[in-house]
Design a protein around this motif. Sequence first.
Motif, PDB file in Angstrom:
ATOM      1  N   MET A   1      19.911   0.434 -18.713  1.00  0.00           N
ATOM      2  CA  MET A   1      18.938   0.772 -17.682  1.00  0.00           C
ATOM      3  C   MET A   1      19.378   0.174 -16.350  1.00  0.00           C
ATOM      4  SD  MET A   1      15.844  -1.863 -18.642  1.00  0.00           S
ATOM      5  CE  MET A   1      16.081  -3.630 -18.426  1.00  0.00           C
ATOM      6  N   ARG A   2      18.782   0.690 -15.283  1.00  0.00           N
ATOM      7  CA  ARG A   2      18.944   0.117 -13.951  1.00  0.00           C
ATOM      8  C   ARG A   2      17.567  -0.284 -13.440  1.00  0.00           C
ATOM      9  NH1 ARG A   2      21.946   4.793 -13.588  1.00  0.00           N
ATOM     10  NH2 ARG A   2      20.356   5.783 -12.284  1.00  0.00           N
ATOM     11  N   THR A   3      17.547  -1.337 -12.649  1.00  0.00           N
ATOM     12  CA  THR A   3      16.276  -1.795 -12.107  1.00  0.00           C
ATOM     13  C   THR A   3      16.385  -1.964 -10.595  1.00  0.00           C
ATOM     14  OG1 THR A   3      16.781  -4.155 -12.323  1.00  0.00           O
ATOM     15  CG2 THR A   3      15.794  -3.062 -14.230  1.00  0.00           C
ATOM     16  N   ALA A   4      15.235  -1.922  -9.950  1.00  0.00           N
ATOM     17  CA  ALA A   4      15.152  -2.207  -8.516  1.00  0.00           C
ATOM     18  C   ALA A   4      13.836  -2.931  -8.285  1.00  0.00           C
ATOM     19  CB  ALA A   4      15.210  -0.926  -7.689  1.00  0.00           C
ATOM     20  N   GLU A   5      13.857  -3.902  -7.377  1.00  0.00           N
ATOM     21  CA  GLU A   5      12.668  -4.697  -7.093  1.00  0.00           C
ATOM     22  C   GLU A   5      12.038  -4.239  -5.778  1.00  0.00           C
ATOM     23  OE1 GLU A   5      15.650  -6.326  -8.319  1.00  0.00           O
ATOM     24  OE2 GLU A   5      14.558  -5.922 -10.185  1.00  0.00           O
ATOM     25  N   HIS A   6      10.727  -4.113  -5.774  1.00  0.00           N
ATOM     26  CA  HIS A   6       9.994  -3.656  -4.595  1.00  0.00           C
ATOM     27  C   HIS A   6       8.895  -4.669  -4.247  1.00  0.00           C
ATOM     28  CE1 HIS A   6      11.686   0.460  -4.923  1.00  0.00           C
ATOM     29  NE2 HIS A   6      11.558   0.275  -6.231  1.00  0.00           N
ATOM     30  N   TYR A   7       8.832  -5.030  -2.987  1.00  0.00           N
ATOM     31  CA  TYR A   7       7.770  -5.906  -2.487  1.00  0.00           C
ATOM     32  C   TYR A   7       6.983  -5.154  -1.412  1.00  0.00           C
ATOM     33  CZ  TYR A   7      10.183  -9.809  -4.767  1.00  0.00           C
ATOM     34  OH  TYR A   7      10.764 -10.653  -5.691  1.00  0.00           O
ATOM     35  N   PHE A   8       5.675  -5.242  -1.483  1.00  0.00           N
ATOM     36  CA  PHE A   8       4.813  -4.528  -0.542  1.00  0.00           C
ATOM     37  C   PHE A   8       3.821  -5.524   0.071  1.00  0.00           C
ATOM     38  CE2 PHE A   8       6.008  -1.819  -4.082  1.00  0.00           C
ATOM     39  CZ  PHE A   8       6.515  -0.693  -3.457  1.00  0.00           C
ATOM     40  N   GLU A   9       3.627  -5.423   1.383  1.00  0.00           N
ATOM     41  CA  GLU A   9       2.586  -6.200   2.044  1.00  0.00           C
ATOM     42  C   GLU A   9       1.352  -5.307   2.169  1.00  0.00           C
ATOM     43  OE1 GLU A   9       2.456  -9.470   2.972  1.00  0.00           O
ATOM     44  OE2 GLU A   9       4.308  -9.574   1.782  1.00  0.00           O
ATOM     45  N   LEU A  10       0.284  -5.686   1.497  1.00  0.00           N
ATOM     46  CA  LEU A  10      -0.900  -4.832   1.401  1.00  0.00           C
ATOM     47  C   LEU A  10      -2.141  -5.614   1.808  1.00  0.00           C
ATOM     48  CD1 LEU A  10      -0.117  -3.160  -2.042  1.00  0.00           C
ATOM     49  CD2 LEU A  10       0.341  -2.242   0.240  1.00  0.00           C
ATOM     50  N   PRO A  11      -3.188  -4.905   2.225  1.00  0.00           N
ATOM     51  CA  PRO A  11      -4.413  -5.607   2.623  1.00  0.00           C
ATOM     52  C   PRO A  11      -5.035  -6.383   1.469  1.00  0.00           C
ATOM     53  CG  PRO A  11      -4.450  -3.317   3.364  1.00  0.00           C
ATOM     54  CD  PRO A  11      -3.296  -3.445   2.421  1.00  0.00           C
ATOM     55  N   LEU A  12      -5.491  -7.595   1.749  1.00  0.00           N
ATOM     56  CA  LEU A  12      -6.283  -8.305   0.751  1.00  0.00           C
ATOM     57  C   LEU A  12      -7.542  -7.497   0.443  1.00  0.00           C
ATOM     58  CD1 LEU A  12      -7.179 -10.764  -0.953  1.00  0.00           C
ATOM     59  CD2 LEU A  12      -8.181 -11.704   1.152  1.00  0.00           C
ATOM     60  N   ASP A  13      -8.186  -7.016   1.499  1.00  0.00           N
ATOM     61  CA  ASP A  13      -9.416  -6.242   1.358  1.00  0.00           C
ATOM     62  C   ASP A  13      -9.152  -4.835   1.887  1.00  0.00           C
ATOM     63  OD1 ASP A  13     -11.916  -5.113   1.359  1.00  0.00           O
ATOM     64  OD2 ASP A  13     -12.886  -6.717   2.493  1.00  0.00           O
ATOM     65  N   HIS A  14      -9.051  -3.884   0.978  1.00  0.00           N
ATOM     66  CA  HIS A  14      -8.799  -2.497   1.362  1.00  0.00           C
ATOM     67  C   HIS A  14     -10.050  -1.818   1.918  1.00  0.00           C
ATOM     68  CE1 HIS A  14      -4.723  -1.788  -0.312  1.00  0.00           C
ATOM     69  NE2 HIS A  14      -5.073  -2.654  -1.252  1.00  0.00           N
ATOM     70  N   PHE A  15     -11.184  -2.482   1.850  1.00  0.00           N
ATOM     71  CA  PHE A  15     -12.452  -1.814   2.123  1.00  0.00           C
ATOM     72  C   PHE A  15     -13.177  -2.426   3.320  1.00  0.00           C
ATOM     73  CE2 PHE A  15     -11.565  -2.077  -2.475  1.00  0.00           C
ATOM     74  CZ  PHE A  15     -11.230  -0.752  -2.695  1.00  0.00           C
ATOM     75  N   GLY A  16     -12.399  -2.874   4.304  1.00  0.00           N
ATOM     76  CA  GLY A  16     -13.019  -3.372   5.519  1.00  0.00           C
ATOM     77  C   GLY A  16     -12.726  -4.822   5.824  1.00  0.00           C
ATOM     78  N   GLY A  17     -11.546  -5.299   5.463  1.00  0.00           N
ATOM     79  CA  GLY A  17     -11.211  -6.694   5.683  1.00  0.00           C
ATOM     80  C   GLY A  17     -10.773  -6.982   7.106  1.00  0.00           C
ATOM     81  N   ASP A  18     -10.302  -8.218   7.294  1.00  0.00           N
ATOM     82  CA  ASP A  18      -9.945  -8.678   8.634  1.00  0.00           C
ATOM     83  C   ASP A  18      -8.456  -8.563   8.923  1.00  0.00           C
ATOM     84  OD1 ASP A  18      -8.867 -10.591   6.984  1.00  0.00           O
ATOM     85  OD2 ASP A  18     -10.085 -12.253   7.730  1.00  0.00           O
ATOM     86  N   GLY A  19      -7.728  -7.848   8.084  1.00  0.00           N
ATOM     87  CA  GLY A  19      -6.299  -7.663   8.319  1.00  0.00           C
ATOM     88  C   GLY A  19      -5.420  -8.589   7.518  1.00  0.00           C
ATOM     89  N   GLU A  20      -6.003  -9.526   6.766  1.00  0.00           N
ATOM     90  CA  GLU A  20      -5.196 -10.410   5.937  1.00  0.00           C
ATOM     91  C   GLU A  20      -4.461  -9.595   4.878  1.00  0.00           C
ATOM     92  OE1 GLU A  20      -5.570 -14.325   2.993  1.00  0.00           O
ATOM     93  OE2 GLU A  20      -7.364 -13.513   3.990  1.00  0.00           O
ATOM     94  N   THR A  21      -3.231 -10.002   4.588  1.00  0.00           N
ATOM     95  CA  THR A  21      -2.428  -9.272   3.603  1.00  0.00           C
ATOM     96  C   THR A  21      -2.011 -10.183   2.457  1.00  0.00           C
ATOM     97  OG1 THR A  21      -0.328  -9.719   4.729  1.00  0.00           O
ATOM     98  CG2 THR A  21      -1.527  -7.710   5.363  1.00  0.00           C
ATOM     99  N   ILE A  22      -1.630  -9.555   1.356  1.00  0.00           N
ATOM    100  CA  ILE A  22      -1.023 -10.233   0.220  1.00  0.00           C
ATOM    101  C   ILE A  22       0.258  -9.490  -0.131  1.00  0.00           C
ATOM    102  CG2 ILE A  22      -3.216 -11.078  -0.714  1.00  0.00           C
ATOM    103  CD1 ILE A  22      -3.071  -8.799  -2.780  1.00  0.00           C
ATOM    104  N   THR A  23       1.097 -10.126  -0.917  1.00  0.00           N
ATOM    105  CA  THR A  23       2.323  -9.497  -1.399  1.00  0.00           C
ATOM    106  C   THR A  23       2.084  -8.941  -2.794  1.00  0.00           C
ATOM    107  OG1 THR A  23       3.720 -11.018  -0.148  1.00  0.00           O
ATOM    108  CG2 THR A  23       4.741  -9.886  -2.003  1.00  0.00           C
ATOM    109  N   VAL A  24       2.496  -7.703  -3.002  1.00  0.00           N
ATOM    110  CA  VAL A  24       2.404  -7.091  -4.326  1.00  0.00           C
ATOM    111  C   VAL A  24       3.813  -6.661  -4.738  1.00  0.00           C
ATOM    112  CG1 VAL A  24       1.469  -5.191  -5.700  1.00  0.00           C
ATOM    113  CG2 VAL A  24       0.017  -6.363  -4.027  1.00  0.00           C
ATOM    114  N   PHE A  25       4.190  -7.062  -5.934  1.00  0.00           N
ATOM    115  CA  PHE A  25       5.532  -6.812  -6.450  1.00  0.00           C
ATOM    116  C   PHE A  25       5.502  -5.750  -7.543  1.00  0.00           C
ATOM    117  CE2 PHE A  25       8.577  -7.695  -9.887  1.00  0.00           C
ATOM    118  CZ  PHE A  25       9.783  -7.586  -9.196  1.00  0.00           C
ATOM    119  N   ALA A  26       6.538  -4.938  -7.583  1.00  0.00           N
ATOM    120  CA  ALA A  26       6.704  -3.974  -8.675  1.00  0.00           C
ATOM    121  C   ALA A  26       8.197  -3.833  -8.965  1.00  0.00           C
ATOM    122  CB  ALA A  26       6.107  -2.620  -8.313  1.00  0.00           C
ATOM    123  N   ARG A  27       8.515  -3.627 -10.227  1.00  0.00           N
ATOM    124  CA  ARG A  27       9.908  -3.408 -10.620  1.00  0.00           C
ATOM    125  C   ARG A  27      10.063  -1.984 -11.140  1.00  0.00           C
ATOM    126  NH1 ARG A  27      10.920  -7.872 -13.051  1.00  0.00           N
ATOM    127  NH2 ARG A  27      12.415  -8.752 -11.573  1.00  0.00           N
TER     128      ARG A  27
END
Length: 421
Positions: A1-27
């Motif tokens: 198999m081959r793998t690739a790592e992905h990092y995304f900066e996403l809103p902590l609150d998708h439903f009306g937050g103050d713009g704070e983000t968290i990191t979400v990882f996926a392989r």
Amino acid sequence: MRTAEHYFELPLDHFGGDGETITVFAREYVSADHSEEAAAELPWLLYLQGGPGGRGNRFPALGGWSKAAARDFRILMLDQRGTGLSSPIDRNTLPLRGNEQDQARYLEHFRADSIVADAESIRRTLGAAPWTVYGQSYGGFCALSYLSFAPDGLREVLITGGLAPLDGPADRVYQATFRRVAARNAEYFGWYPQDREAVNRIARHLRETPEHLPDGSRLTVERFQMVGSFLGGNTRVDALHHLLEDAFVGTPDGDRLSDSFLEQVRALVSRAANPLYALMHESIYGQGEATDWAALRVLQDHPEFRPDVPAPLLTGEMVYPWYFEQDPALAPLRPVAQLLAEKDDWKPLYDPERLAQNAVPAAAAVYSDDIYVDRDLSLETAAAVRGLQVWETAAFHHDGIADDGEAIFGRLLNMARSQSD
């Protein structure tokens, strides 16, 4: 198999937050049978693992369901927010949020609705067409939220052992699962009658003699009862017998629990690897009302599970307040857990009206004797989702995909695809 790592900066609150983000990882996992050019044209499959609080699977090689899926898909394995490499949460990181109230407010953003919003943001970032979602256990709960709030992002949905009740209270879940676990205890002790006395002996010993796990914490009867997690397995259930058969060794001070036994039990009862499981578990059933330690409340109706009875039954997935007293990984989080248990304004996790009008092809495996996700409640939910095809089977337990994942995945995919042919 081959793998690739992905990092995304996403809103902590998708439903009306103050713009704070968290990191979400996926392989990303791709079969080496596909050239890089051909792989780039494959459709995506998003896998949502069980939990809550478990990181995405780390595959050393493709096998079982992933081998089957990789023939036709690029697999994206998500570390759900708060787990793995996705802004992980534990006793060390959570205090960065501030006081206990601040920590509890932060954790409100770590349920299925936010996980679905993460997935949709990731799909759009990848430029992917509507994708296939495969949800196991709690991942199936998330898939129902996906069908409720973002069905346009879905090509088809496959679910194994993960049809959640669409409404509360949490008590009805535990009333059902306590009965299932009791029946599974009876079945197990019917196979291994000598293990009934082994469990009784260990319980008596723990009441009379202090025993400590390798992390220094005391092994109590109620913690020992957690080895009942083996009962949720199909072939894995027999590992419980292997655990119990050599529990004791002779010492100058008399019979004591062996180091080997204690190390194996530590791995089963510690939440150091997934503290979010204990923190968020009852909240996955919270919809507008406080869960308020529902499992402990329902336990009063099932005294055979009490740790002080002569022949206590082994337990299932239930979470109790004492977790946060006896587990060193959880003890600092007890005040936050209490605040979450008292929260009485959880947002809905599902949209019954939209599910009743569902147009996304969907198929689910329901395991007749599942001790974690009750069969009757699962079928009730299935009937409320338009077009959801159900395969009910008694051939597997909750971890069926670990036993024959390739066949189960193929069957569900064919069922879903037959709806769109």
